[in-house]
Scaffold this active site. Sequence first.
Site, mmCIF file in Angstrom:
data_model
loop_
_atom_site.group_PDB
_atom_site.id
_atom_site.type_symbol
_atom_site.label_atom_id
_atom_site.label_comp_id
_atom_site.label_asym_id
_atom_site.label_seq_id
_atom_site.Cartn_x
_atom_site.Cartn_y
_atom_site.Cartn_z
ATOM 1 N N LYS A 57 0.932 -1.343 -0.238
ATOM 2 C CA LYS A 57 -0.028 0.026 -0.037
ATOM 3 C C LYS A 57 0.803 1.296 -0.007
ATOM 4 O O LYS A 57 0.477 2.485 -0.426
ATOM 5 C CB LYS A 57 -0.824 -0.075 1.187
ATOM 6 C CG LYS A 57 -2.045 -0.866 1.329
ATOM 7 C CD LYS A 57 -3.135 -0.567 0.204
ATOM 8 C CE LYS A 57 -4.411 -1.188 0.382
ATOM 9 N NZ LYS A 57 -5.501 -0.879 -0.369
ATOM 10 N N SER A 314 1.714 -9.581 -0.485
ATOM 11 C CA SER A 314 1.444 -8.429 -0.260
ATOM 12 C C SER A 314 1.592 -7.643 0.965
ATOM 13 O O SER A 314 1.590 -6.641 0.851
ATOM 14 C CB SER A 314 -0.352 -8.174 -0.563
ATOM 15 O OG SER A 314 -1.151 -9.133 0.433
#
Length: 332
Positions: A57, A314
Amino acid sequence: MSHSTHGVTLAELYRARKRITGQVVRSPLVPSAALSRRFDAEVLLKLETCQPTGAFKLRGATNMIAALIERHGREALARGVTTASTGNHGRAVAFAAARLGVPATICLSTLVPSNKIATIEALGATVTRVGASQDQAFEEVARLVDEEGMTLIPPFDDPLIAAGQGTIGLELMEDAPQLDRVFVGLSGGGLLGGIGAAMKAIRPEVQVTGVSLSRGAAMWKSLEAGHPVAVEEAESLGDSLGGGIGLDNRCSFALVDEVMDDHYQVSEAAIAHAMVDMLENEKLLVEGAAAVGLAAIEEHGIDIRGQTVALIVSGNGVSLETLDRARHLVGR
């Protein structure tokens, strides 16, 4: 579907990379000997766990804040930035804002684990807990924007966010130009959409596979319906994949619809097995959302023999409590 529908072009992806260079890690792409043997394929792991915030992110948040400063000047963010997030995006916004001396307020639902809240607060951001869903947390974000003049840094539904995440796709194409397929967790669609946009522009034949939770798969249900729909959130080991896509979605729905080739949903048991597998065999401590690619291959018996495949690992924002839940489901 035209690229103008979502605004994530190859040129914008390269601009995003220029903005974030030096602030975001070019994450390693490493082969997994164990998984390659198991599936008779070349399995590569894209380790976004190596980012300073522990998750991908940071790319999107850094790109958007840098772009706003580039376009409007630093004073445009003087009243601070805000967002709603299941954790990783909030941490990324807090990290990027702190670097630039910009105040940040992160709105989180009551479903977000306490370890993620503590991490965000440690970066100097204000955390506000509102409601039992990300959509309800966004209502507070809207108030902060409307009444207090803060600037929204959305978690996924913005071309600048998707382009930032899409820099992963540029790196994949440079480091593994022979890549046949990529498995990406699917939630709001910024990650999959950005990666898919980059890879399809460079190598159109690459297969982009999305993986969602078995419950509360908002993007997948929306694609099935042909328009954004609301779904009920549920607690999950893959909590980072929770949340809606927004009924007024203006970017990520169209982007995912364009670039995703196929899709799978995975059960809690499959996520648990994949998390434990990554810890025991790869020595990687990962959150549930980071293990869904492996979970999908195992649970659905996906045949990747002879292919070069990348799994997007991720993030590592997992608590010991959540890991214990996963181990309990697996029975060890």
